[in-house]
Design a protein around this motif. Structure first.
Motif, PDB file in Angstrom:
ATOM      1  N   ILE A  86      -5.289  -4.471   9.456  1.00  0.00           N
ATOM      2  CA  ILE A  86      -6.734  -4.614   8.242  1.00  0.00           C
ATOM      3  C   ILE A  86      -7.269  -5.875   8.303  1.00  0.00           C
ATOM      4  N   THR A  87      -8.461  -6.467   7.891  1.00  0.00           N
ATOM      5  CA  THR A  87      -8.467  -7.493   7.644  1.00  0.00           C
ATOM      6  C   THR A  87      -9.280  -8.003   6.838  1.00  0.00           C
ATOM      7  N   SER A  88      -8.688  -6.784   5.637  1.00  0.00           N
ATOM      8  CA  SER A  88      -9.563  -7.053   4.315  1.00  0.00           C
ATOM      9  C   SER A  88      -8.440  -7.763   3.188  1.00  0.00           C
ATOM     10  N   VAL A  89      -7.602  -8.006   3.393  1.00  0.00           N
ATOM     11  CA  VAL A  89      -6.346  -8.192   2.281  1.00  0.00           C
ATOM     12  C   VAL A  89      -5.243  -8.942   3.231  1.00  0.00           C
ATOM     13  N   THR A  90      -4.774 -10.078   2.998  1.00  0.00           N
ATOM     14  CA  THR A  90      -4.068 -11.005   3.069  1.00  0.00           C
ATOM     15  C   THR A  90      -2.037 -10.749   3.574  1.00  0.00           C
ATOM     16  N   PRO A  91      -1.873 -10.329   4.543  1.00  0.00           N
ATOM     17  CA  PRO A  91      -0.643  -9.653   4.762  1.00  0.00           C
ATOM     18  C   PRO A  91       0.963 -10.497   4.144  1.00  0.00           C
ATOM     19  N   ALA A  92       1.349  -9.700   3.836  1.00  0.00           N
ATOM     20  CA  ALA A  92       2.614 -10.439   2.963  1.00  0.00           C
ATOM     21  C   ALA A  92       3.240 -11.622   3.664  1.00  0.00           C
ATOM     22  N   SER A 147       3.679  14.012  11.180  1.00  0.00           N
ATOM     23  CA  SER A 147       2.072  13.806  11.588  1.00  0.00           C
ATOM     24  C   SER A 147       1.161  13.445  10.590  1.00  0.00           C
ATOM     25  N   GLY A 148       0.384  12.870  10.603  1.00  0.00           N
ATOM     26  CA  GLY A 148      -0.922  12.321  10.249  1.00  0.00           C
ATOM     27  C   GLY A 148       0.089  11.413   8.981  1.00  0.00           C
ATOM     28  N   MET A 149       0.493  10.180   9.504  1.00  0.00           N
ATOM     29  CA  MET A 149       0.854   8.732   9.188  1.00  0.00           C
ATOM     30  C   MET A 149      -0.242   8.103   8.342  1.00  0.00           C
ATOM     31  N   ILE A 150      -0.977   8.085   7.308  1.00  0.00           N
ATOM     32  CA  ILE A 150      -2.107   6.214   6.478  1.00  0.00           C
ATOM     33  C   ILE A 150      -1.347   6.435   5.961  1.00  0.00           C
ATOM     34  N   PHE A 151      -1.776   4.317   6.132  1.00  0.00           N
ATOM     35  CA  PHE A 151      -1.978   3.513   5.150  1.00  0.00           C
ATOM     36  C   PHE A 151      -3.305   3.177   4.354  1.00  0.00           C
ATOM     37  N   GLY A 152      -2.561   3.399   3.128  1.00  0.00           N
ATOM     38  CA  GLY A 152      -3.947   3.064   2.525  1.00  0.00           C
ATOM     39  C   GLY A 152      -3.707   1.670   1.235  1.00  0.00           C
ATOM     40  N   LEU A 153      -4.153   1.761   1.185  1.00  0.00           N
ATOM     41  CA  LEU A 153      -4.763   0.435  -0.119  1.00  0.00           C
ATOM     42  C   LEU A 153      -5.391   0.451  -1.756  1.00  0.00           C
ATOM     43  N   SER A 154      -5.781   1.617  -2.167  1.00  0.00           N
ATOM     44  CA  SER A 154      -6.574   1.700  -2.823  1.00  0.00           C
ATOM     45  C   SER A 154      -5.216   1.646  -4.048  1.00  0.00           C
ATOM     46  N   SER A 155      -5.710   1.509  -5.643  1.00  0.00           N
ATOM     47  CA  SER A 155      -4.669   0.939  -6.536  1.00  0.00           C
ATOM     48  C   SER A 155      -3.797   2.314  -6.771  1.00  0.00           C
ATOM     49  N   SER A 156      -4.576   3.902  -6.454  1.00  0.00           N
ATOM     50  CA  SER A 156      -4.190   5.017  -6.673  1.00  0.00           C
ATOM     51  C   SER A 156      -4.609   5.408  -5.581  1.00  0.00           C
ATOM     52  N   TYR A 157      -3.660   6.406  -5.085  1.00  0.00           N
ATOM     53  CA  TYR A 157      -3.281   7.507  -4.310  1.00  0.00           C
ATOM     54  C   TYR A 157      -5.205   7.849  -4.108  1.00  0.00           C
ATOM     55  N   ASP A 158      -5.510   8.309  -2.862  1.00  0.00           N
ATOM     56  CA  ASP A 158      -7.244   8.934  -3.052  1.00  0.00           C
ATOM     57  C   ASP A 158      -7.167   9.407  -1.457  1.00  0.00           C
ATOM     58  N   GLY A 159      -5.495   9.600  -0.550  1.00  0.00           N
ATOM     59  CA  GLY A 159      -5.976  10.035   1.192  1.00  0.00           C
ATOM     60  C   GLY A 159      -6.415   9.285   1.469  1.00  0.00           C
ATOM     61  N   MET A 160      -7.164   8.092   1.173  1.00  0.00           N
ATOM     62  CA  MET A 160      -8.016   6.961   2.549  1.00  0.00           C
ATOM     63  C   MET A 160      -7.238   6.269   3.103  1.00  0.00           C
ATOM     64  N   GLY A 161      -7.372   5.538   4.242  1.00  0.00           N
ATOM     65  CA  GLY A 161      -6.604   4.863   5.135  1.00  0.00           C
ATOM     66  C   GLY A 161      -6.570   4.907   5.849  1.00  0.00           C
ATOM     67  N   VAL A 162      -6.035   3.678   6.653  1.00  0.00           N
ATOM     68  CA  VAL A 162      -5.757   3.658   8.686  1.00  0.00           C
ATOM     69  C   VAL A 162      -4.830   4.718   8.569  1.00  0.00           C
ATOM     70  N   GLY A 168       0.928  -1.766   0.156  1.00  0.00           N
ATOM     71  CA  GLY A 168       0.336   0.181   0.301  1.00  0.00           C
ATOM     72  C   GLY A 168       0.974   1.195   0.205  1.00  0.00           C
ATOM     73  N   PHE A 169      -0.030   2.750   0.057  1.00  0.00           N
ATOM     74  CA  PHE A 169       1.041   3.663   0.287  1.00  0.00           C
ATOM     75  C   PHE A 169       1.434   4.376   1.496  1.00  0.00           C
ATOM     76  N   LEU A 170       2.223   4.504   1.503  1.00  0.00           N
ATOM     77  CA  LEU A 170       2.432   5.429   2.933  1.00  0.00           C
ATOM     78  C   LEU A 170       1.866   7.283   3.143  1.00  0.00           C
ATOM     79  N   THR A 171       1.429   8.014   3.287  1.00  0.00           N
ATOM     80  CA  THR A 171       1.258   9.900   2.996  1.00  0.00           C
ATOM     81  C   THR A 171       1.780  10.145   4.130  1.00  0.00           C
ATOM     82  N   TRP A 172       1.796  11.112   4.623  1.00  0.00           N
ATOM     83  CA  TRP A 172       2.437  11.891   6.338  1.00  0.00           C
ATOM     84  C   TRP A 172       2.675  12.925   5.849  1.00  0.00           C
ATOM     85  N   SER A 173       2.895  13.819   6.281  1.00  0.00           N
ATOM     86  CA  SER A 173       3.467  15.257   7.359  1.00  0.00           C
ATOM     87  C   SER A 173       4.080  15.604   8.286  1.00  0.00           C
TER      88      SER A 173
END
Ligand code: CA
Ligand code: CA
Length: 330
Positions: free
Chosen positions: A137-143, A89-104, A48-53
């Motif tokens: 996150i339980t929607s995907v199988t961890p690596a 600050s504000g770190m998020i991990f998201g799994l969508s196929s392109s960055y959408d700012g949504m995640g845990v 997934g992607f990680l975003t933060w400030s």
């Protein structure tokens, strides 16, 4: 940017501070859909992607879910302003196929201790970090992590959200789209390799925990920097924003995580006149997880799975991410 001595000159590493995360630069003669479709395979769902400030700047990088609550990434992704995690600050991990700012959201981020104490030395091969999520996150199988198989000489698949482009020009597009590309894992730090021109390339001074790939040109075999000069069908090199992304191999019919994307490098001028821009002839370094089993298992508290019957030893499930990405809008 850090430079290290490599054979006749300097290899300048540019992944680490860049202006943008990397999803990978592709062959100029292969359609991008082959790369985005490869990334969409379920075996890579854990990336997934990680975003933060950090202050006024926003960043994007990559990471791999290795348990429902833990993401493996690069040390420079979570190092913040002092290589120990400050200022993030504000770190998020998201799994969508392109960055959408949504995640845990992330609960904590932990650079590997030696990454912090080294002051962010990419040659040391300790560019690893872990992110603990605020909810599982339980929607995907961890690596699944493979701590046993030596990946040198094997075909690797790199997955991340970094910048893209084609090999003739290197990185040209923004980060934020998930891609996967393949490459032979040619060497590790400390080895002496041979370039397409026949010149020896000495990786002395670089930790053996760093795994190298080179971006081979479709027709110009002399452009090879190490290993076979013939590109694989979906040859590719990571770009800014792929930091922390996963390097996978196939072992016993299963897809296993073996490395975390750390940096880009180029041959010294005048062998390379464009620097580490992920064009043909450039190199990528990933940190092998093999020496970090205890740290990963101890930090996350994830029990090591029992060995599968088909494999040589115990294999563990894990995920990785990247190195520092870049400005989201950069
Ligand atoms: Ca190659
Ligand atoms: Ca270059």
């Amino acid at each position: 940017m850090r430079c290290g001595s490599i054979s006749a000159g300097l290899i300048c590493v540019s992944l680490g501070f860049l202006a943008a995360g990397r999803a990978g630069v592709i062959r100029d003669d292969v359609a991008d859909s082959f790369y985005t479709n490869l990334a969409a395979q379920s075996v890579y769902d854990s990336v997934g992607f990680l975003t933060w400030s950090e202050g006024a700047s926003g960043y994007i990088a990559s990471g791999t879910l290795i348990s429902p609550e833990w993401v493996l990434t690069a040390g420079h992704v979570v190092g913040g302003t002092n290589d120990s995690g400050a200022g993030i600050s504000g770190m998020i991990f998201g799994l969508s196929s392109s960055y959408d700012g949504m995640g845990v959201s992330a609960l904590e981020w932990i650079p590997y201790t030696s990454w912090s104490s080294s002051g962010g030395n990419l040659w040391s091969g300790v560019d690893l970090g872990l992110v603990r999520l605020s909810q599982p996150i339980t929607s995907v199988t961890p690596a699944q992590i493979d701590f046993r198989t030596s990946p040198v000489g094997l075909l690797g698949t790199n997955v991340g959200y970094g910048r893209s482009g084609v090999g003739t020009g290197g990185m040209t597009t923004a980060a934020g789209t998930k891609r996967a590309g393949q490459n032979m894992i040619d060497a590790r730090g400390g080895m002496v390799t041979t370039m397409g021109s026949g010149t020896l390339l000495d990786l002395d001074g670089i930790s053996p925990t760093v795994l190298f790939q080179d971006f081979d040109h479709p027709t110009d075999l002399v452009a090879s920097s190490m290993g076979s000069a013939i590109p694989v069908a979906q040859e590719y090199l990571i770009g800014s924003g792929d930091s922390g992304g996963g390097l996978f191999i196939e072992v016993g019919g299963a897809t296993k995580l073996v490395g975390v994307h750390s940096f880009l490098a180029s041959l010294p001028y005048p062998l390379d006149t464009t620097g580490a821009n992920a064009d043909y002839g450039d190199l990528a370094g990933s940190v092998s997880v093999q020496s970090f089993e205890n740290w990963i298992l101890t930090t996350t508290g994830v029990p090591e799975p029992s060995a599968g019957g088909l494999l040589l030893g115990a294999f563990t499930l894990w995920v990785l991410t990247k190195k520092r990405g870049g400005r989201i809008l950069g």
